[in-house]
Design a protein around this motif. Structure first.
Motif, short mmCIF file in Angstrom:
data_model
loop_
_atom_site.label_atom_id
_atom_site.label_comp_id
_atom_site.label_asym_id
_atom_site.label_seq_id
_atom_site.Cartn_x
_atom_site.Cartn_y
_atom_site.Cartn_z
N ARG A 1 10.42 0.60 -6.63
CA ARG A 1 11.00 0.33 -5.33
C ARG A 1 10.62 -1.09 -4.92
N ASP A 2 11.59 -1.84 -4.43
CA ASP A 2 11.32 -3.20 -3.96
C ASP A 2 10.83 -3.14 -2.52
N ALA A 3 9.63 -3.67 -2.29
CA ALA A 3 9.10 -3.69 -0.94
C ALA A 3 8.80 -5.14 -0.57
N GLU A 4 9.80 -5.84 -0.08
CA GLU A 4 9.68 -7.24 0.30
C GLU A 4 9.05 -8.07 -0.80
N GLY A 5 9.54 -7.88 -2.01
CA GLY A 5 9.08 -8.70 -3.13
C GLY A 5 8.02 -8.01 -3.98
N ASP A 6 7.22 -7.12 -3.38
CA ASP A 6 6.29 -6.32 -4.17
C ASP A 6 7.05 -5.16 -4.79
N THR A 7 6.48 -4.57 -5.85
CA THR A 7 7.13 -3.42 -6.47
C THR A 7 6.22 -2.20 -6.35
N GLU A 8 6.74 -1.14 -5.75
CA GLU A 8 6.00 0.12 -5.68
C GLU A 8 6.54 1.02 -6.78
N ILE A 9 5.64 1.62 -7.55
CA ILE A 9 6.07 2.51 -8.63
C ILE A 9 5.77 3.94 -8.19
N ARG B 1 0.10 -5.59 7.37
CA ARG B 1 0.37 -6.07 6.02
C ARG B 1 -0.80 -6.96 5.61
N ARG C 1 1.21 -7.40 11.61
CA ARG C 1 2.33 -8.30 11.41
C ARG C 1 2.80 -8.83 12.76
N TYR D 1 2.57 1.69 1.57
CA TYR D 1 3.59 2.52 2.22
C TYR D 1 3.90 3.74 1.38
N THR E 1 11.75 -4.03 8.84
CA THR E 1 11.04 -4.52 7.65
C THR E 1 11.23 -3.50 6.54
N SER E 2 10.68 -3.78 5.39
CA SER E 2 10.75 -2.83 4.29
C SER E 2 10.31 -1.43 4.75
N VAL E 3 9.23 -1.37 5.53
CA VAL E 3 8.70 -0.09 6.00
C VAL E 3 9.61 0.50 7.09
N VAL F 1 1.21 -0.17 -7.00
CA VAL F 1 1.94 -1.20 -6.27
C VAL F 1 1.66 -2.52 -6.98
N ARG G 1 1.73 -6.20 -6.77
CA ARG G 1 1.83 -7.25 -5.75
C ARG G 1 2.31 -8.53 -6.42
N LYS G 2 3.52 -8.92 -6.09
CA LYS G 2 4.02 -10.17 -6.65
C LYS G 2 3.97 -11.26 -5.60
N THR G 3 3.66 -10.86 -4.39
CA THR G 3 3.81 -11.80 -3.28
C THR G 3 2.49 -12.09 -2.59
N ASP H 1 6.37 -13.30 3.77
CA ASP H 1 7.65 -12.65 3.60
C ASP H 1 8.73 -13.54 4.22
N SER I 1 11.47 -12.88 5.76
CA SER I 1 12.02 -12.53 7.07
C SER I 1 11.13 -13.01 8.20
#
Lengths: 257, 337
Positions: A156-164, B12, B17, B79, B105-107, B201, B203-205, B210, B212
């Motif tokens: 799942r894409d969560a604002e750039g992060d990926t949740e598996i 976050r 946030r 989340y 937001t994503s959440v 999870v 974390r790429k960021t 973010d 937005s």
């Protein structure tokens, strides 16, 4: 695997918006499958290619939405249902209520939809349906693996992060960009699509739904175009001087730094 | 009897946030002059320090909340749709709110519709402005990613609460008042049985903003030419404490992740400053960024449509211009400091 895909027909994303008579003009508009729903259609077709089963399409909308369903049938989906009824209010509660009443006895193993529609952009209907049907949902997915036993591993894409996330079917997922690359309908696909089952239903065809339950929770009060932006200045001089000029203008004129 | 307006206070990376404070400000706006209780729902990991909790609550109180409901669970680090829904539902049944406000937001996008459906409630998504008019509450929201704008209102006879998700960076913060305080109520959380498991999870960021919520965005298009071509944009964004975005062209060409895409497909952004580098300005991209306060375009082609919406245009090769901007901004910011 019995898969249902929720699909909406939308304007092509390169269309400009023109208002006429208090509404958005549809004259001469190019229509497409909502891009996020197209990922859902593609994923469903791939899953059936892998596991066997059937891809069913479901839409609420005007009769022109049938064209989008035909396109998805030409991609490889098996059957389509279009619910067209002017008594359905333009409100996510009501639309989700209609769709979930229809889906309740379809025995879906998996329901797929788009993350949101590029027109209204509210992103509510699919997730509301999951709740109405008592199914777990995972929104905005970018990768889906399902075992023969119905165990799903979902990214799942969560604002750039990926949740598996692990889930069991039946479940509902919404597609995010990156999930797959949708195929184009082939000519034989388009020919075959003409003979595939296509049902046009009204509210009267859906058991267990009352108009009272469909009472809109929200309504549009006004519609307008955003203020149009004016072209500004093209800076002059050598590039280093332009950079300095830009900073001066951001500071003195725009007052944003 | 005063009514309650509930906001979801999203955290976050161990920080409240900005949109959590915007949600409280939206609640203040909705409350108007009618006596109202403004409550915030805060979900925190069990090991959250008292200091951190106080800091969160202080910020919420300062911007207008009178009450903060705190729920703790070991898995509130990431989340989880079912877990979060169970928690918010518990607060809703305690607080019995008339309005519930989430960030879009994503959440919030994931949680609000599920809650709305459960409560048989109406929801207005992605709201950019709220106003009272003749006794009605009007919520402004974009259609077609901002090519059109509608105002919606809640209607009908349902007694269910009204749910709103607000787009980050749009609702002005209420004037902070540090003399304000409120009560913190810890709610014992009874987690529901779960049908999904968040196993990881990625974390790429981490450390990056973010899109937005970013005040400054440096965005690249096909003109960036490669993944490597984003490097100078990243440097400029880093100097400006901003975020990097991209056009659909750059994403489709594989230069960057789809998570960066700005446009009608992708994200809609409204930063203070948007710097478009090597982006021609297709309609679908313009829809996603035309709400930016100031637009700067850098493009080799003086005829590129992006210049028609840009406040400031620089005609030139981005690989020459962007490093010059980075140097100029760095010098300016050092001089200011």
């Amino acid at each position: 695997m019995n898969i249902w895909v929720l699909l909406k027909q939308t304007f092509d994303t390169e269309e400009k918006i023109v208002l006429t008579g208090g509404g958005i003009s549809e004259a001469g508009v190019k229509w497409i499958i909502n891009p996020y729903d197209e990922y859902a259609v593609e994923e469903a077709i791939r899953l059936v290619e892998q596991h066997g089963g059937k891809v069913n399409l479901l839409s609420v909308g005007p009769e022109r939405a049938g064209e989008a369903l035909r396109t998805a049938l030409a991609m490889g989906a098996d059957e389509a249902v279009l619910i067209h009824d002017s008594r359905i209010p333009q409100d996510e509660w009501a639309i989700a209520k209609v769709l979930s009443a229809f889906l309740a006895d379809q025995g879906a193993d998996l329901i797929l939809g788009g993350n949101f529609s590029v027109d209204n952009g509210a992103g509510q209907v699919a997730i509301r349906i999951a709740e109405q049907l008592g199914l777990p949902h995972i929104g905005s997915i970018t990768k889906l693996d399902i075992s023969a036993a119905g165990e799903a591993i979902v990214h799942r894409d969560a604002e750039g992060d990926t949740e598996i996330i692990d889930a069991h079917l039946p479940a509902l997922f919404t597609a995010q960009q990156g999930l797959n690359e949708p195929r184009y309908p082939t000519l034989p696909g388009i020919m075959k699509a003409k003979k595939k089952p296509f049902r046009l239903l009204s509210l009267d065809d859906i058991p267990g739904i009352s108009l009272q339950e469909l009472e809109a929770r929200t309504t549009r009060v006004s519609l307008s175009l955003p203020p149009s932006r004016q072209a500004g200045v093209i800076l002059q001089g050598d590039l280093a001087a332009q950079a300095a000029d830009l900073i001066r203008r951001l500071r003195q004129d725009a007052k944003v730094i | 009897m005063s009514r309650t307006i509930l906001t979801f206070a999203e955290i976050r990376n161990h920080e409240l946030r900005q949109v959590a404070l915007e949600a409280v400000s939206a609640a203040v706006k909705i409350a108007g002059t009618a006596p109202s209780e403004i409550a915030s729902c805060l979900l925190v990991p069990v090991d959250t320090s008292l200091d951190a909790l106080e800091r969160y609550a202080e910020s919420l109180f300062t911007h207008g909340a009178n009450r903060v409901y705190v729920l703790k669970h070991a898995d509130f680090t990431a989340y989880h749709a079912e877990l979060y829904l169970g928690a918010v539902q518990q607060v809703v049944s305690t607080a019995n709110p008339e309005f519930i406000i989430f960030g879009h937001t994503s959440v919030g996008r994931d949680l609000a519709p599920r809650l709305a459906s459960m409560l048989q409630a109406g929801q207005i998504s992605d709201v950019t402005a709220i106003q009272h008019e003749d006794g009605n509450l009007l919520c402004t929201r974009p259609l077609y990613a901002g090519k059109a704008v509608e105002q919606r209102a809640f209607t009908g006879t349902s007694a269910a609460p009204s749910i709103i998700t607000i787009r980050p960076n749009n609702i002005p913060l209420s004037a902070p008042d540090s003399s304000r305080s409120g009560e913190v109520i810890e709610v014992a959380f009874a987690p529901p049985s779960l049908r999904t498991i968040v196993r990881d999870v990625v974390r790429k960021t981490s450390g990056t903003l973010d899109l937005s919520e970013a005040k400054i965005i440096v965005s690249g298009g096909r003109g960036v030419k490669s993944t490597n071509g984003f490097k100078p944009l990243e440097e400029l964004a880093s100097v400006l404490n901003g975020a990097v975005g991209a056009s659909r062209g750059a994403c489709d060409a594989g230069y960057c992740d789809y998570g960066l895409q700005i446009g009608q497909t992708g994200k809609v952004v409204t930063p203070e400053i948007y710097i478009a580098c090597g982006i021609s300005g297709a309609i679908q991209h313009l829809a996603g960024m035309s709400g930016s306060r100031v637009i700067i375009a850098v493009n080799k082609d003086p005829e590129a449509p992006i210049f028609k919406v840009a406040d400031y245009g620089i005609v030139g090769d981005l690989f020459e211009v962007v490093p010059l901007l980075t140097t100029a901004f760095r010098e300016f910011l050092e001089h200011e400091a």
